[in-house]
Design a protein around this motif. Structure first.
Motif, PDB file in Angstrom:
ATOM      1  N   CYS A 100      -7.251  -1.767  -3.913  1.00  0.00           N
ATOM      2  CA  CYS A 100      -6.827  -0.362  -3.830  1.00  0.00           C
ATOM      3  C   CYS A 100      -7.662   0.446  -2.837  1.00  0.00           C
ATOM      4  CB  CYS A 100      -6.847   0.290  -5.211  1.00  0.00           C
ATOM      5  SG  CYS A 100      -8.446   0.283  -6.041  1.00  0.00           S
ATOM      6  N   ARG A 101      -8.914   0.063  -2.626  1.00  0.00           N
ATOM      7  CA  ARG A 101      -9.738   0.806  -1.651  1.00  0.00           C
ATOM      8  C   ARG A 101      -9.157   0.696  -0.249  1.00  0.00           C
ATOM      9  NH1 ARG A 101     -14.723   2.606  -1.936  1.00  0.00           N
ATOM     10  NH2 ARG A 101     -15.227   1.696   0.089  1.00  0.00           N
ATOM     11  N   ARG A 102      -8.503  -0.404   0.057  1.00  0.00           N
ATOM     12  CA  ARG A 102      -7.982  -0.648   1.400  1.00  0.00           C
ATOM     13  C   ARG A 102      -6.492  -0.346   1.530  1.00  0.00           C
ATOM     14  NH1 ARG A 102     -10.803  -0.492   5.294  1.00  0.00           N
ATOM     15  NH2 ARG A 102      -9.493  -1.912   6.457  1.00  0.00           N
ATOM     16  N   TYR A 103      -5.816   0.022   0.419  1.00  0.00           N
ATOM     17  CA  TYR A 103      -4.393   0.308   0.545  1.00  0.00           C
ATOM     18  C   TYR A 103      -3.942   1.411  -0.417  1.00  0.00           C
ATOM     19  CZ  TYR A 103       0.614  -0.130   0.892  1.00  0.00           C
ATOM     20  OH  TYR A 103       1.937   0.167   1.069  1.00  0.00           O
ATOM     21  N   ASP A 104      -3.852   1.096  -1.693  1.00  0.00           N
ATOM     22  CA  ASP A 104      -3.252   2.019  -2.665  1.00  0.00           C
ATOM     23  C   ASP A 104      -3.885   3.410  -2.656  1.00  0.00           C
ATOM     24  OD1 ASP A 104      -1.653   0.021  -4.882  1.00  0.00           O
ATOM     25  OD2 ASP A 104      -3.229  -0.887  -3.663  1.00  0.00           O
ATOM     26  N   ASN A 105      -5.211   3.466  -2.582  1.00  0.00           N
ATOM     27  CA  ASN A 105      -5.875   4.773  -2.595  1.00  0.00           C
ATOM     28  C   ASN A 105      -5.364   5.673  -1.472  1.00  0.00           C
ATOM     29  OD1 ASN A 105      -7.404   3.553  -4.585  1.00  0.00           O
ATOM     30  ND2 ASN A 105      -9.367   4.114  -3.702  1.00  0.00           N
ATOM     31  N   HIS A 106      -5.109   5.095  -0.321  1.00  0.00           N
ATOM     32  CA  HIS A 106      -4.680   5.879   0.838  1.00  0.00           C
ATOM     33  C   HIS A 106      -3.235   6.344   0.692  1.00  0.00           C
ATOM     34  CE1 HIS A 106      -8.469   4.914   2.709  1.00  0.00           C
ATOM     35  NE2 HIS A 106      -8.304   3.727   2.169  1.00  0.00           N
ATOM     36  N   VAL A 107      -2.400   5.507   0.083  1.00  0.00           N
ATOM     37  CA  VAL A 107      -1.011   5.887  -0.177  1.00  0.00           C
ATOM     38  C   VAL A 107      -0.971   6.998  -1.228  1.00  0.00           C
ATOM     39  CG1 VAL A 107       1.203   5.057  -1.077  1.00  0.00           C
ATOM     40  CG2 VAL A 107      -0.095   3.647   0.547  1.00  0.00           C
ATOM     41  N   ILE A 108      -1.750   6.837  -2.290  1.00  0.00           N
ATOM     42  CA  ILE A 108      -1.812   7.859  -3.336  1.00  0.00           C
ATOM     43  C   ILE A 108      -2.353   9.171  -2.769  1.00  0.00           C
ATOM     44  CG2 ILE A 108      -2.994   8.517  -5.482  1.00  0.00           C
ATOM     45  CD1 ILE A 108      -2.890   5.490  -6.219  1.00  0.00           C
ATOM     46  N   TYR A 109      -3.381   9.075  -1.957  1.00  0.00           N
ATOM     47  CA  TYR A 109      -3.973  10.274  -1.361  1.00  0.00           C
ATOM     48  C   TYR A 109      -2.979  10.982  -0.437  1.00  0.00           C
ATOM     49  CZ  TYR A 109      -7.662  13.287   0.463  1.00  0.00           C
ATOM     50  OH  TYR A 109      -8.423  14.371   0.799  1.00  0.00           O
ATOM     51  N   ALA A 110      -2.218  10.206   0.315  1.00  0.00           N
ATOM     52  CA  ALA A 110      -1.193  10.795   1.187  1.00  0.00           C
ATOM     53  C   ALA A 110      -0.161  11.549   0.360  1.00  0.00           C
ATOM     54  CB  ALA A 110      -0.525   9.717   2.030  1.00  0.00           C
ATOM     55  N   ARG A 111       0.242  10.977  -0.750  1.00  0.00           N
ATOM     56  CA  ARG A 111       1.211  11.661  -1.625  1.00  0.00           C
ATOM     57  C   ARG A 111       0.591  12.943  -2.176  1.00  0.00           C
ATOM     58  NH1 ARG A 111       5.425  13.786  -2.014  1.00  0.00           N
ATOM     59  NH2 ARG A 111       6.375  13.977  -4.047  1.00  0.00           N
ATOM     60  N   TYR A 112      -0.669  12.860  -2.560  1.00  0.00           N
ATOM     61  CA  TYR A 112      -1.399  14.030  -3.051  1.00  0.00           C
ATOM     62  C   TYR A 112      -1.413  15.142  -1.993  1.00  0.00           C
ATOM     63  CZ  TYR A 112      -5.542  16.781  -4.387  1.00  0.00           C
ATOM     64  OH  TYR A 112      -6.411  17.793  -4.692  1.00  0.00           O
ATOM     65  N   LEU A 113      -1.513  14.741  -0.719  1.00  0.00           N
ATOM     66  CA  LEU A 113      -1.509  15.700   0.385  1.00  0.00           C
ATOM     67  C   LEU A 113      -0.115  16.239   0.701  1.00  0.00           C
ATOM     68  CD1 LEU A 113      -3.983  14.006   2.902  1.00  0.00           C
ATOM     69  CD2 LEU A 113      -4.426  15.972   1.405  1.00  0.00           C
ATOM     70  N   GLY A 114       0.907  15.652   0.084  1.00  0.00           N
ATOM     71  CA  GLY A 114       2.264  16.145   0.282  1.00  0.00           C
ATOM     72  C   GLY A 114       3.143  15.286   1.177  1.00  0.00           C
ATOM     73  N   TYR A 115       2.678  14.103   1.559  1.00  0.00           N
ATOM     74  CA  TYR A 115       3.517  13.224   2.378  1.00  0.00           C
ATOM     75  C   TYR A 115       4.808  12.905   1.628  1.00  0.00           C
ATOM     76  CZ  TYR A 115      -0.142  11.931   5.786  1.00  0.00           C
ATOM     77  OH  TYR A 115      -1.082  11.925   6.780  1.00  0.00           O
ATOM     78  N   ASN A 116       5.922  12.840   2.366  1.00  0.00           N
ATOM     79  CA  ASN A 116       7.182  12.434   1.753  1.00  0.00           C
ATOM     80  C   ASN A 116       7.317  10.914   1.840  1.00  0.00           C
ATOM     81  OD1 ASN A 116       8.285  11.709   4.315  1.00  0.00           O
ATOM     82  ND2 ASN A 116       9.004  13.805   4.644  1.00  0.00           N
ATOM     83  N   ASN A 117       8.396  10.365   1.286  1.00  0.00           N
ATOM     84  CA  ASN A 117       8.570   8.910   1.243  1.00  0.00           C
ATOM     85  C   ASN A 117       8.560   8.283   2.635  1.00  0.00           C
ATOM     86  OD1 ASN A 117       8.646   8.907  -1.522  1.00  0.00           O
ATOM     87  ND2 ASN A 117      10.854   8.668  -1.683  1.00  0.00           N
TER      88      ASN A 117
END
Length: 138
Positions: free
Chosen positions: A10-27
């Motif tokens: 997750c440090r190298r993938y999932d965390n960044h996807v989750i963080y992007a969603r938190y920032l408001g990124y769309n699908n």
């Protein structure tokens, strides 16, 4: 973000996807970010995202191998998805994706439990270093 997230790689993938969603990124933006991460883009990661997880099973495991290899080694349910990850998933296959993701969660928990000794070592190292258990061994 206020729960103890434990993931696999997750440090190298999932965390960044989750963080992007938190920032408001769309699908679509998240999909493009995912492709950049997988492609090894140097600027695809968010510095603040690495530590949103409590720990990363892959990172603290002494034996480095994929979650799928762990499933086989531990003789737990192993599931492949068999769909292209660079195309939208047809709605009629969404349940399959949910089952696949659910299996990954179950497998991650099984590997975490199996590697309890490795996690204890990580906790001891983190305490000695004055860091959290999500900090890499390096």
């Amino acid at each position: 973000m206020n729960k103890k997230l434990i993931g696999f790689n997750c440090r190298r993938y999932d965390n960044h996807v989750i963080y992007a969603r938190y920032l408001g990124y769309n699908n679509d933006q998240i999909y493009r970010l995912s492709q950049r991460i997988i492609g090894g883009s140097q600027n695809a990661m968010f510095g603040n995202a690495y530590d949103i997880s409590y720990t990363d099973v892959y990172d603290f495991a002494a034996k480095k191998q994929s979650l799928k290899k762990w499933e086989i080694e531990l003789d737990i349910h192993h599931q492949e998805m068999g769909i292209p990850w660079d195309k939208p998933v047809p709605e009629q296959r969404w349940k399959e994706v949910i089952q696949y993701c659910s299996n990954d969660v179950i497998a991650t928990e099984a590997v975490f439990n199996f590697l309890a000794g490795d996690f204890q070592a990580r906790k001891i190292l983190a305490e000695i270093a004055g860091m959290n258990v999500n900090a890499t061994t390096n």
